[in-house]
Design a protein around this motif. Sequence first.
Motif, PDB file in Angstrom:
ATOM      1  N   LEU A 154       0.827  -1.203   0.000  1.00  0.00           N
ATOM      2  CA  LEU A 154       0.000   0.000   0.000  1.00  0.00           C
ATOM      3  C   LEU A 154       0.862   1.254   0.000  1.00  0.00           C
ATOM      4  O   LEU A 154       0.637   2.186  -0.788  1.00  0.00           O
ATOM      5  N   ARG A 155       1.857   1.306   0.861  1.00  0.00           N
ATOM      6  CA  ARG A 155       2.720   2.494   0.936  1.00  0.00           C
ATOM      7  C   ARG A 155       3.471   2.730  -0.369  1.00  0.00           C
ATOM      8  O   ARG A 155       3.575   3.859  -0.848  1.00  0.00           O
ATOM      9  N   GLU A 156       4.014   1.654  -0.948  1.00  0.00           N
ATOM     10  CA  GLU A 156       4.793   1.787  -2.174  1.00  0.00           C
ATOM     11  C   GLU A 156       3.942   2.300  -3.340  1.00  0.00           C
ATOM     12  O   GLU A 156       4.356   3.182  -4.088  1.00  0.00           O
ATOM     13  N   ALA A 160       4.121   5.994  -5.207  1.00  0.00           N
ATOM     14  CA  ALA A 160       4.380   6.072  -6.644  1.00  0.00           C
ATOM     15  C   ALA A 160       3.331   6.919  -7.348  1.00  0.00           C
ATOM     16  O   ALA A 160       3.652   7.717  -8.246  1.00  0.00           O
ATOM     17  N   ILE A 161       2.070   6.771  -6.952  1.00  0.00           N
ATOM     18  CA  ILE A 161       0.995   7.539  -7.587  1.00  0.00           C
ATOM     19  C   ILE A 161       1.091   9.020  -7.231  1.00  0.00           C
ATOM     20  O   ILE A 161       0.858   9.884  -8.071  1.00  0.00           O
ATOM     21  N   ILE A 162       1.463   9.313  -5.987  1.00  0.00           N
ATOM     22  CA  ILE A 162       1.658  10.712  -5.592  1.00  0.00           C
ATOM     23  C   ILE A 162       2.781  11.331  -6.420  1.00  0.00           C
ATOM     24  O   ILE A 162       2.697  12.481  -6.863  1.00  0.00           O
ATOM     25  N   GLY A 163       3.831  10.555  -6.651  1.00  0.00           N
ATOM     26  CA  GLY A 163       4.946  11.059  -7.444  1.00  0.00           C
ATOM     27  C   GLY A 163       4.625  11.201  -8.924  1.00  0.00           C
ATOM     28  O   GLY A 163       5.166  12.071  -9.606  1.00  0.00           O
ATOM     29  N   ALA A 168      -2.098   6.268 -12.007  1.00  0.00           N
ATOM     30  CA  ALA A 168      -3.337   5.812 -11.376  1.00  0.00           C
ATOM     31  C   ALA A 168      -4.269   5.113 -12.360  1.00  0.00           C
ATOM     32  O   ALA A 168      -4.830   4.059 -12.061  1.00  0.00           O
ATOM     33  N   GLY A 169      -4.455   5.704 -13.529  1.00  0.00           N
ATOM     34  CA  GLY A 169      -5.379   5.129 -14.500  1.00  0.00           C
ATOM     35  C   GLY A 169      -4.956   3.743 -14.949  1.00  0.00           C
ATOM     36  O   GLY A 169      -5.774   2.814 -14.995  1.00  0.00           O
ATOM     37  N   ARG A 170      -3.673   3.589 -15.268  1.00  0.00           N
ATOM     38  CA  ARG A 170      -3.183   2.291 -15.750  1.00  0.00           C
ATOM     39  C   ARG A 170      -3.269   1.241 -14.649  1.00  0.00           C
ATOM     40  O   ARG A 170      -3.660   0.098 -14.903  1.00  0.00           O
ATOM     41  N   LEU A 171      -2.911   1.625 -13.435  1.00  0.00           N
ATOM     42  CA  LEU A 171      -2.956   0.659 -12.341  1.00  0.00           C
ATOM     43  C   LEU A 171      -4.391   0.302 -11.961  1.00  0.00           C
ATOM     44  O   LEU A 171      -4.665  -0.823 -11.543  1.00  0.00           O
ATOM     45  N   ALA A 172      -5.312   1.244 -12.118  1.00  0.00           N
ATOM     46  CA  ALA A 172      -6.721   0.939 -11.852  1.00  0.00           C
ATOM     47  C   ALA A 172      -7.240  -0.092 -12.849  1.00  0.00           C
ATOM     48  O   ALA A 172      -7.972  -1.023 -12.482  1.00  0.00           O
ATOM     49  N   LEU A 228      -5.624   2.620  -2.115  1.00  0.00           N
ATOM     50  CA  LEU A 228      -4.508   2.772  -3.051  1.00  0.00           C
ATOM     51  C   LEU A 228      -4.537   4.112  -3.781  1.00  0.00           C
ATOM     52  O   LEU A 228      -3.558   4.495  -4.395  1.00  0.00           O
ATOM     53  N   GLY A 229      -5.680   4.786  -3.732  1.00  0.00           N
ATOM     54  CA  GLY A 229      -5.830   6.011  -4.497  1.00  0.00           C
ATOM     55  C   GLY A 229      -6.281   5.746  -5.912  1.00  0.00           C
ATOM     56  O   GLY A 229      -6.074   6.562  -6.811  1.00  0.00           O
ATOM     57  N   LEU A 230      -6.924   4.595  -6.123  1.00  0.00           N
ATOM     58  CA  LEU A 230      -7.429   4.208  -7.432  1.00  0.00           C
ATOM     59  C   LEU A 230      -8.948   4.236  -7.414  1.00  0.00           C
ATOM     60  O   LEU A 230      -9.563   3.980  -6.386  1.00  0.00           O
ATOM     61  N   ASN A 231      -9.536   4.490  -8.540  1.00  0.00           N
ATOM     62  CA  ASN A 231     -10.992   4.450  -8.627  1.00  0.00           C
ATOM     63  C   ASN A 231     -11.429   3.020  -8.755  1.00  0.00           C
ATOM     64  O   ASN A 231     -11.018   2.325  -9.690  1.00  0.00           O
ATOM     65  N   GLY A 232     -12.248   2.529  -7.802  1.00  0.00           N
ATOM     66  CA  GLY A 232     -12.640   1.145  -7.776  1.00  0.00           C
ATOM     67  C   GLY A 232     -13.675   0.763  -8.779  1.00  0.00           C
ATOM     68  O   GLY A 232     -13.937  -0.388  -8.960  1.00  0.00           O
TER      69      GLY A 232
END
Length: 232
Positions: A154-156, A160-163, A168-172, A228-232
């Motif tokens: 979760l932290r990693e 990465a998304i904050i940076g 975010a879109g690809r990981l979602a 995670l900061g991703l749209n579910g």
Amino acid sequence: MTSADDRAGGAATEPAGEGPGRPAVIALLGVLSYAELTGFDRLAEDARLAPTLDGRSALARMAAAEIGHHERLTARLRELGVDVAEAMRPYAAALDAFHDGTRASTWLEGLVKAYVGDGLATDFYREVAAFLPQPDRALVEEVLADTGHADFALREVRAAIIGDPTLAGRLALWARRLVGEALTQSQAVIAEHDELADLIIGGTGDLAGVAQLLQRLTTAHSARMQALGLNG
């Protein structure tokens, strides 16, 4: 209608590995044993994608925990007089297909798979374990307990998304693919193995109970995506 806890509590009085519940116990221990074994393989492989030695070490520890869980489960199968390979074999094709079809190509994809994909699987197995007799219920719950590795992933990923918010879109999309594949393979396993289907239907009480179980899994998945900061 009795609650899941009431049904699980009633099942707990049945001697471990005896009676009509024995096939279900063996089935769940078998599929979990193979899941932990493949989890070890996958995490050891993903560790090589780590951009830092600290990250590689963290995934290596996750892999070590998986093989430790595998050994606990296989030891219990042997106590029950079960051939471990035979107990795992029925589930190998489906689990291998899932991992082969969702092989991580980057460090972050591997972490999302560990957090989202493994999290969903853990939730499912924990729900089903509630219907097992003791001591197998306690064993499965102990094996599935969070050891803090999810917090690392979760932290990693969040960092990465904050940076780089474009991640975010690809990981979602990747996370949704993981869940879709996991649900497809899970449904196939349950449909092909009556002992697991009977355990779930018998434990939840009826199809409405199964629907409620699935809703709980969906809610937990959405919470992970948001964390995670991703749209579910």
